[in-house]
Enzyme design. Structure first.
Site, PDB file in Angstrom:
ATOM      1  N   GLU A   1       0.898   8.310  -3.753  1.00 28.91           N
ATOM      2  CA  GLU A   1       1.784   7.928  -2.648  1.00 28.91           C
ATOM      3  C   GLU A   1       3.068   8.755  -2.653  1.00 28.91           C
ATOM      4  O   GLU A   1       3.588   9.122  -1.603  1.00 28.91           O
ATOM      5  CB  GLU A   1       2.103   6.424  -2.717  1.00 28.91           C
ATOM      6  CG  GLU A   1       0.904   5.518  -2.412  1.00 28.91           C
ATOM      7  CD  GLU A   1       0.454   5.579  -0.946  1.00 28.91           C
ATOM      8  OE1 GLU A   1       1.306   5.576  -0.051  1.00 28.91           O
ATOM      9  OE2 GLU A   1      -0.773   5.636  -0.713  1.00 28.91           O
TER      10      GLU A   1
ATOM     11  N   HIS B   1       0.854  -1.183   0.000  1.00 26.76           N
ATOM     12  CA  HIS B   1       0.000   0.000   0.000  1.00 26.76           C
ATOM     13  C   HIS B   1       0.895   1.240   0.000  1.00 26.76           C
ATOM     14  O   HIS B   1       0.664   2.183  -0.733  1.00 26.76           O
ATOM     15  CB  HIS B   1      -0.917  -0.019   1.229  1.00 26.76           C
ATOM     16  CG  HIS B   1      -1.841   1.160   1.325  1.00 26.76           C
ATOM     17  ND1 HIS B   1      -2.883   1.219   2.197  1.00 26.76           N
ATOM     18  CD2 HIS B   1      -1.868   2.327   0.659  1.00 26.76           C
ATOM     19  CE1 HIS B   1      -3.529   2.373   2.060  1.00 26.76           C
ATOM     20  NE2 HIS B   1      -2.919   3.060   1.138  1.00 26.76           N
TER      21      HIS B   1
ATOM     22  N   HIS C   1       3.465  10.897   0.625  1.00 24.84           N
ATOM     23  CA  HIS C   1       4.446  10.314   1.559  1.00 24.84           C
ATOM     24  C   HIS C   1       5.888  10.373   1.048  1.00 24.84           C
ATOM     25  O   HIS C   1       6.809  10.615   1.811  1.00 24.84           O
ATOM     26  CB  HIS C   1       4.075   8.857   1.860  1.00 24.84           C
ATOM     27  CG  HIS C   1       2.694   8.688   2.407  1.00 24.84           C
ATOM     28  ND1 HIS C   1       2.322   9.132   3.662  1.00 24.84           N
ATOM     29  CD2 HIS C   1       1.574   8.143   1.867  1.00 24.84           C
ATOM     30  CE1 HIS C   1       1.041   8.853   3.873  1.00 24.84           C
ATOM     31  NE2 HIS C   1       0.563   8.255   2.805  1.00 24.84           N
TER      32      HIS C   1
END
Ligand SMILES: *[C@@H]1O[C@H](CO)[C@@H](O)[C@H](O)[C@H]1NC(C)=O
Ligand SMILES: *[C@@H]1O[C@H](CO)[C@@H](O)[C@H](O)[C@H]1NC(C)=O
Ligand SMILES: *[C@@H]1O[C@H](CO)[C@@H](O)[C@H](O)[C@H]1NC(C)=O
Length: 250
Positions: free
Chosen positions: A109, A62, A113
């Site tokens: 992502e 993920h 992040h």
């Protein structure tokens, strides 16, 4: 010879506190992360919540989330040509379950992040970030570890402690295990996501281990804030866990 005069001692103390103060200040200014969370999800459970059609029967990535910061550099655009060589592995290990042919998930992502992880020199490019995530994902092998302890996707239920023990016995660390709760909320929980944590040297450590900075950080809530892609909560000990197998092709 008397090297340790009170004056010298004072000087040393003064210098080291000055170092501590500037270092501390620098640290907060940068809000450098101290922990990375490698998050795996079980495609079948994810798809039962997000209405995709699961066709993968292994744990997939993920994300790789630093414990501090989100969307740290909006001008650092995702560019898939910088990870061209990683794409075959990305498609297999980090598939976008909602849109299998798009790069949107990786872009999301990276922005949320990756741009924060990139504050560390070891992850300061898209290639370094994505290849490290893949490396850590391959270093731990949840499918093998669970299988070794006879925990397989099936119609039988497991105890949460069996799953925890399998991971603890294999890696000597405590994971964070998250479940989806169906309509039968008080009867069964569905295994959905497993987080493993790493320090700045990429060594595994307990996910729940408190860090001094945790009190000033909202970062550990990353998984909670990722609720748009996953509505998981921490699994409960007093309820059986369902590890759903893929439905057989009809
Ligand atoms: C799952 O399906 C998608 C498209 O529906 C396909 O791109 C992907 O290769 C499939 N994955 C597997 C492991 O069969
Ligand atoms: C943000 O990313 C851009 C593009 O890579 C880079 O030039 C810039 O220095 C970065 N800004 C910060 C604050 O790191
Ligand atoms: C993406 O990266 C490639 C390879 O480094 C580079 O040639 C290209 O200009 C980049 N594209 C954008 C839009 O920055």
């Amino acid at each position: 010879m008397k090297l340790c005069s009170p004056l010298l001692l004072c000087l040393v103390v003064a210098l080291s506190s000055a170092y501590v103060i500037t270092h501390h200040h620098h640290h907060h200014h940068d809000s450098m992360w101290t922990k990375l969370i490698l998050t795996h999800h079980w495609p079948n459970t994810f798809c039962s919540m997000e209405h995709c059609k699961p066709n993968i029967s292994y744990w997939t990535l993920h994300g790789l989330w630093p414990d501090k910061g989100m969307d740290c550099n909006s001008s650092w655009h995702f560019n898939s040509s910088q990870i061209e060589d990683l794409l075959p592995d990305m498609k297999r290990s980090w598939p976008d379950l909602l849109k299998p042919t798009s790069t949107e998930f990786w872009k999301y992502e990276w922005h949320k992040h990756g741009t924060c992880a990139a504050k560390a020199d070891s992850l300061n490019s898209q290639h370094k970030y994505f290849s490290k995530a893949l490396e850590l994902y391959h270093k731990v092998d949840l499918d093998r570890v669970l299988r070794k302890f006879n925990i397989t996707p099936s119609e039988s239920y497991y105890k949460l402690s069996q799953i925890e023990d399998a991971i603890e016995k294999s890696y000597s660390i405590k994971p964070k295990i998250q479940c989806a709760f169906g309509s039968r909320r008080d009867e069964v929980q569905i295994l959905g996501q497993i987080e493993l944590c790493f320090d700045t040297e990429f060594t595994l450590l307990d996910c729940e281990r408190p860090f001094p900075d945790d009190t000033t950080s909202k970062g550990y809530g990353n998984d909670v804030m990722d609720v748009d892609r996953s509505g998981f909560s921490v699994c409960q000990h007093d309820m059986p866990v369902y590890y759903p197998p893929l439905a057989k092709e009809s």
